[in-house]
Design a protein around this motif. Structure first.
Motif, PDB file in Angstrom:
ATOM      1  N   ASP A  64       0.838  -1.210   0.000  1.00  0.00           N
ATOM      2  CA  ASP A  64       0.000   0.000   0.000  1.00  0.00           C
ATOM      3  C   ASP A  64       0.867   1.252   0.000  1.00  0.00           C
ATOM      4  OD1 ASP A  64      -2.725  -1.020  -0.020  1.00  0.00           O
ATOM      5  OD2 ASP A  64      -2.233  -1.862   1.937  1.00  0.00           O
ATOM      6  N   ALA A  65       1.968   1.227   0.732  1.00  0.00           N
ATOM      7  CA  ALA A  65       2.890   2.364   0.721  1.00  0.00           C
ATOM      8  C   ALA A  65       3.513   2.524  -0.663  1.00  0.00           C
ATOM      9  CB  ALA A  65       3.967   2.186   1.783  1.00  0.00           C
ATOM     10  N   MET A  66       3.821   1.399  -1.311  1.00  0.00           N
ATOM     11  CA  MET A  66       4.403   1.438  -2.653  1.00  0.00           C
ATOM     12  C   MET A  66       3.499   2.227  -3.596  1.00  0.00           C
ATOM     13  SD  MET A  66       4.826  -1.682  -5.326  1.00  0.00           S
ATOM     14  CE  MET A  66       3.073  -1.563  -5.722  1.00  0.00           C
ATOM     15  N   LEU A  67       2.196   2.085  -3.445  1.00  0.00           N
ATOM     16  CA  LEU A  67       1.241   2.805  -4.288  1.00  0.00           C
ATOM     17  C   LEU A  67       0.974   4.219  -3.783  1.00  0.00           C
ATOM     18  CD1 LEU A  67      -0.986   3.136  -6.418  1.00  0.00           C
ATOM     19  CD2 LEU A  67      -2.527   1.960  -4.837  1.00  0.00           C
ATOM     20  N   ASN A  68       0.705   4.368  -2.507  1.00  0.00           N
ATOM     21  CA  ASN A  68       0.224   5.639  -1.967  1.00  0.00           C
ATOM     22  C   ASN A  68       1.308   6.697  -1.796  1.00  0.00           C
ATOM     23  OD1 ASN A  68      -2.381   4.538  -1.799  1.00  0.00           O
ATOM     24  ND2 ASN A  68      -1.945   3.673   0.209  1.00  0.00           N
ATOM     25  N   VAL A  69       2.510   6.281  -1.404  1.00  0.00           N
ATOM     26  CA  VAL A  69       3.577   7.256  -1.161  1.00  0.00           C
ATOM     27  C   VAL A  69       3.922   8.061  -2.419  1.00  0.00           C
ATOM     28  CG1 VAL A  69       6.043   7.487  -0.596  1.00  0.00           C
ATOM     29  CG2 VAL A  69       4.514   6.198   0.922  1.00  0.00           C
ATOM     30  N   PRO A  70       4.097   7.434  -3.594  1.00  0.00           N
ATOM     31  CA  PRO A  70       4.422   8.262  -4.759  1.00  0.00           C
ATOM     32  C   PRO A  70       3.306   9.227  -5.158  1.00  0.00           C
ATOM     33  CG  PRO A  70       4.330   5.926  -5.368  1.00  0.00           C
ATOM     34  CD  PRO A  70       4.169   6.009  -3.893  1.00  0.00           C
ATOM     35  N   ILE A  71       2.051   8.852  -4.914  1.00  0.00           N
ATOM     36  CA  ILE A  71       0.938   9.763  -5.207  1.00  0.00           C
ATOM     37  C   ILE A  71       1.017  10.963  -4.254  1.00  0.00           C
ATOM     38  CG2 ILE A  71      -1.564  10.013  -5.372  1.00  0.00           C
ATOM     39  CD1 ILE A  71      -0.303   7.939  -7.406  1.00  0.00           C
ATOM     40  N   LEU A  72       1.288  10.681  -2.977  1.00  0.00           N
ATOM     41  CA  LEU A  72       1.485  11.773  -2.012  1.00  0.00           C
ATOM     42  C   LEU A  72       2.661  12.647  -2.424  1.00  0.00           C
ATOM     43  CD1 LEU A  72       1.026  13.226   0.764  1.00  0.00           C
ATOM     44  CD2 LEU A  72       2.798  11.679   1.612  1.00  0.00           C
ATOM     45  N   LEU A  73       3.771  12.031  -2.814  1.00  0.00           N
ATOM     46  CA  LEU A  73       4.966  12.804  -3.158  1.00  0.00           C
ATOM     47  C   LEU A  73       4.701  13.753  -4.321  1.00  0.00           C
ATOM     48  CD1 LEU A  73       7.748  10.088  -2.782  1.00  0.00           C
ATOM     49  CD2 LEU A  73       7.210  11.978  -1.214  1.00  0.00           C
ATOM     50  N   GLU A  74       3.977  13.274  -5.308  1.00  0.00           N
ATOM     51  CA  GLU A  74       3.668  14.131  -6.454  1.00  0.00           C
ATOM     52  C   GLU A  74       2.733  15.261  -6.022  1.00  0.00           C
ATOM     53  OE1 GLU A  74       4.651  15.059 -10.310  1.00  0.00           O
ATOM     54  OE2 GLU A  74       5.545  13.617  -8.923  1.00  0.00           O
ATOM     55  N   THR A  75       1.768  14.960  -5.168  1.00  0.00           N
ATOM     56  CA  THR A  75       0.878  15.983  -4.640  1.00  0.00           C
ATOM     57  C   THR A  75       1.678  17.013  -3.836  1.00  0.00           C
ATOM     58  OG1 THR A  75      -0.890  14.337  -4.514  1.00  0.00           O
ATOM     59  CG2 THR A  75      -1.199  16.373  -3.245  1.00  0.00           C
ATOM     60  N   ALA A  76       2.555  16.525  -2.974  1.00  0.00           N
ATOM     61  CA  ALA A  76       3.378  17.403  -2.142  1.00  0.00           C
ATOM     62  C   ALA A  76       4.274  18.298  -2.989  1.00  0.00           C
ATOM     63  CB  ALA A  76       4.209  16.568  -1.177  1.00  0.00           C
ATOM     64  N   LEU A  77       4.816  17.749  -4.051  1.00  0.00           N
ATOM     65  CA  LEU A  77       5.672  18.532  -4.938  1.00  0.00           C
ATOM     66  C   LEU A  77       4.905  19.720  -5.516  1.00  0.00           C
ATOM     67  CD1 LEU A  77       8.377  18.734  -6.550  1.00  0.00           C
ATOM     68  CD2 LEU A  77       7.249  17.383  -8.318  1.00  0.00           C
ATOM     69  N   HIS A  78       3.685  19.481  -5.970  1.00  0.00           N
ATOM     70  CA  HIS A  78       2.870  20.540  -6.584  1.00  0.00           C
ATOM     71  C   HIS A  78       2.267  21.487  -5.555  1.00  0.00           C
ATOM     72  CE1 HIS A  78       3.056  19.114 -10.722  1.00  0.00           C
ATOM     73  NE2 HIS A  78       3.003  17.897 -10.226  1.00  0.00           N
TER      74      HIS A  78
END
Length: 187
Positions: A64-78
């Motif tokens: 679940d972290a493998m999927l959710n963390v990169p989505i969060l990271l992209e959101t955080a970047l923007h």
């Protein structure tokens, strides 16, 4: 410790990615492939104004972290959010404040805090649509004491990982769920 102390204790993104042993390439793949739609600009601008920081309770082995963390990271970047990582098993004092259903140390958990360290929103461990997918897959497993349970469970995890890596609709479900949690608490 207060939440700002936990944030300061957390590992910065680059260090977290560097230390990853199990899902590094998968996280990088999802993050580089996931795109936030242009119509999200006003929401992300609103998030920038909040000046949030994010504490991520996670473990490298977690699908679940493998999927959710990169989505969060992209959101955080923007949205201009700084993200720090804490390993669940090394930080049970904090993890136990964010149990799923009051009993489970399910991860990842994203704790959004303001500049004063006050909790503004919490998200995790799964988007509702992904929870439904997992529940559906689990319902097909034999009983735990069945001789094929372990093999069938491993097969289920492989199928979920493949879906997490390839089904971009799931990525949008995660983004939408994170967005909803933040919007409900902030705007």
């Amino acid at each position: 410790m207060n939440l700002m102390d936990w944030f300061e204790k957390g590992i910065p993104l680059d260090e977290y990615i560097e230390k990853m042993e199990e899902n590094k390439e998968n996280v990088k793949h999802i993050q580089s492939s996931f795109q936030i739609q242009k119509e999200e600009a006003s929401f992300l601008t609103g998030l920038q104004a909040e000046k949030l920081k994010v504490i991520v309770l996670t473990e490298d082995w977690c699908g679940d972290a493998m999927l959710n963390v990169p989505i969060l990271l992209e959101t955080a970047l923007h949205a201009g959010m700084e993200v720090r990582f804490l390993y669940r098993d090394e930080n049970l004092e904090l993890m136990d404040q964010y149990l799923t259903n009051g009993t489970s140390r399910a991860i990842p958990i994203f704790i959004f805090i303001d500049e004063q360290g006050e909790e503004k929103a919490v998200w995790g461990p799964r988007a509702p649509a992904l929870q439904e997918l997992v529940n559906s897959k689990r319902s097909g497993l034999p009983p735990r004491d069945h001789e094929e349970f372990n093999d069938k469970q491993k097969e289920m995890y492989r199928e979920l990982q493949e879906a997490y890596l390839t089904e971009k609709e799931l990525w949008q479900e995660v983004y939408g769920s994170i967005k909803t949690s933040l919007a409900e608490r902030l705007f």
